[in-house]
Design a protein around this motif. Structure first.
Motif, PDB file in Angstrom:
ATOM      1  N   THR A  44       0.825  -1.203   0.000  1.00 24.53           N
ATOM      2  CA  THR A  44       0.000   0.000   0.000  1.00 24.53           C
ATOM      3  C   THR A  44       0.859   1.253   0.000  1.00 24.53           C
ATOM      4  O   THR A  44       2.047   1.207   0.313  1.00 24.53           O
ATOM      5  CB  THR A  44      -0.948  -0.001   1.226  1.00 24.53           C
ATOM      6  N   ASP A  45       0.250   2.356  -0.349  1.00 22.10           N
ATOM      7  CA  ASP A  45       0.887   3.669  -0.255  1.00 22.10           C
ATOM      8  C   ASP A  45       0.562   4.256   1.117  1.00 22.10           C
ATOM      9  O   ASP A  45      -0.500   3.990   1.670  1.00 22.10           O
ATOM     10  CB  ASP A  45       0.348   4.609  -1.337  1.00 22.10           C
ATOM     11  N   ILE A  46       1.489   5.045   1.652  1.00 24.29           N
ATOM     12  CA  ILE A  46       1.245   5.749   2.915  1.00 24.29           C
ATOM     13  C   ILE A  46       1.501   7.232   2.702  1.00 24.29           C
ATOM     14  O   ILE A  46       2.304   7.628   1.856  1.00 24.29           O
ATOM     15  CB  ILE A  46       2.099   5.183   4.071  1.00 24.29           C
ATOM     16  N   LYS A  99      -9.501  -2.598   5.655  1.00 25.99           N
ATOM     17  CA  LYS A  99      -8.906  -1.260   5.595  1.00 25.99           C
ATOM     18  C   LYS A  99      -7.772  -1.025   6.586  1.00 25.99           C
ATOM     19  O   LYS A  99      -7.072  -0.026   6.479  1.00 25.99           O
ATOM     20  CB  LYS A  99      -9.977  -0.201   5.855  1.00 25.99           C
ATOM     21  N   ALA A 100      -7.598  -1.934   7.588  1.00 27.98           N
ATOM     22  CA  ALA A 100      -6.601  -1.651   8.625  1.00 27.98           C
ATOM     23  C   ALA A 100      -6.048  -2.948   9.213  1.00 27.98           C
ATOM     24  O   ALA A 100      -6.727  -3.978   9.235  1.00 27.98           O
ATOM     25  CB  ALA A 100      -7.220  -0.789   9.722  1.00 27.98           C
ATOM     26  N   TRP A 101      -4.808  -2.858   9.717  1.00 30.55           N
ATOM     27  CA  TRP A 101      -4.090  -4.001  10.267  1.00 30.55           C
ATOM     28  C   TRP A 101      -3.303  -3.589  11.496  1.00 30.55           C
ATOM     29  O   TRP A 101      -2.984  -2.417  11.664  1.00 30.55           O
ATOM     30  CB  TRP A 101      -3.101  -4.554   9.230  1.00 30.55           C
ATOM     31  N   ILE A 102      -2.954  -4.570  12.303  1.00 32.28           N
ATOM     32  CA  ILE A 102      -1.906  -4.396  13.298  1.00 32.28           C
ATOM     33  C   ILE A 102      -0.676  -5.017  12.643  1.00 32.28           C
ATOM     34  O   ILE A 102      -0.583  -6.233  12.474  1.00 32.28           O
ATOM     35  CB  ILE A 102      -2.236  -5.094  14.644  1.00 32.28           C
ATOM     36  N   LEU A 122      -1.963   0.124  11.268  1.00 31.51           N
ATOM     37  CA  LEU A 122      -1.752   0.539   9.879  1.00 31.51           C
ATOM     38  C   LEU A 122      -3.115   0.823   9.265  1.00 31.51           C
ATOM     39  O   LEU A 122      -3.920  -0.093   9.064  1.00 31.51           O
ATOM     40  CB  LEU A 122      -1.023  -0.561   9.098  1.00 31.51           C
ATOM     41  N   VAL A 123      -3.372   2.111   9.020  1.00 37.87           N
ATOM     42  CA  VAL A 123      -4.619   2.579   8.394  1.00 37.87           C
ATOM     43  C   VAL A 123      -4.194   3.411   7.174  1.00 37.87           C
ATOM     44  O   VAL A 123      -4.197   4.637   7.215  1.00 37.87           O
ATOM     45  CB  VAL A 123      -5.471   3.420   9.375  1.00 37.87           C
ATOM     46  N   TRP A 129      -0.536   9.680  10.842  1.00 37.35           N
ATOM     47  CA  TRP A 129      -0.617   9.832  12.293  1.00 37.35           C
ATOM     48  C   TRP A 129      -1.732   8.968  12.873  1.00 37.35           C
ATOM     49  O   TRP A 129      -1.738   8.654  14.054  1.00 37.35           O
ATOM     50  CB  TRP A 129      -0.742  11.301  12.724  1.00 37.35           C
ATOM     51  N   LYS A 130      -2.668   8.529  12.030  1.00 39.60           N
ATOM     52  CA  LYS A 130      -3.722   7.620  12.464  1.00 39.60           C
ATOM     53  C   LYS A 130      -3.204   6.184  12.621  1.00 39.60           C
ATOM     54  O   LYS A 130      -3.846   5.362  13.270  1.00 39.60           O
ATOM     55  CB  LYS A 130      -4.896   7.639  11.488  1.00 39.60           C
TER      56      LYS A 130
END
Length: 167
Positions: A44-46, A99-102, A122-123, A129-130
């Motif tokens: 993914t892109d961040i 949409k999100a992971w640890i 990871l969002v 910062w989220k």
């Protein structure tokens, strides 16, 4: 690499992740229990609020969908809590549905403490910062409340495509 304070040094043996519901029920995973869960590889892109993006990053971790399988809650908001005291608010809809992971690995290596290791939220569709470093748990909330950066002028939601940087 921005942080709200010093880098906590949490060993995997000390680490645990919790989800606390509105009834006070605490769902808890030790490091070994966490690693035994289904692992996802994520490319993914961040995007950072300071105007940089990193494209095609590679992560490994556990989907929040997996962690929420046994969690019952009627609430729509969460507060992520980190070792070291950092907090950030994230609507539950932004944590579920793939949409999100640890995350505990970056580019095939264990996540370094400076980058949030042993595990971080990871969002990727929200500003970074989220994606709370050194994450230790999620608390279900009745209403949306500001976390650390949100209390200091950052946007309550943080959509990079809408440039939701500040209030």
């Amino acid at each position: 690499m921005l942080s709200a304070g010093p880098t906590p040094r949490i060993t995997p043996e000390q680490w645990e992740f919790t989800i606390t519901t509105e009834t006070g029920t605490v769902h808890r995973w030790s490091w070994d229990e966490f690693l035994a869960l289904k692992q996802d590889d994520v490319s993914t892109d961040i995007h950072c609020v300071t105007s940089w993006s990193k494209l095609g990053t590679s992560w490994r971790g556990v989907s929040l969908d997996t962690l929420f399988e046994s969690v019952e809650s009627d609430l729509e908001f969460t507060m992520a809590h980190s070792y070291g005291g950092y907090t950030t608010n994230v609507p539950l809809d932004d944590l579920l549905g793939g949409k999100a992971w640890i995350a505990h690995e970056f580019d095939g290596e264990a996540l370094e403490p400076a980058h949030g290791g042993p595990a971080r939220l990871l969002v990727p569709h929200l500003y970074f910062w989220k994606s709370a470093k050194w994450v230790r748990g999620l608390e279900m909330l009745r209403q949306d409340e500001p976390g650390f950066w949100e209390s200091n002028g950052y946007h309550m939601y943080g959509d990079p495509w809408r440039e939701e940087r500040y209030w």
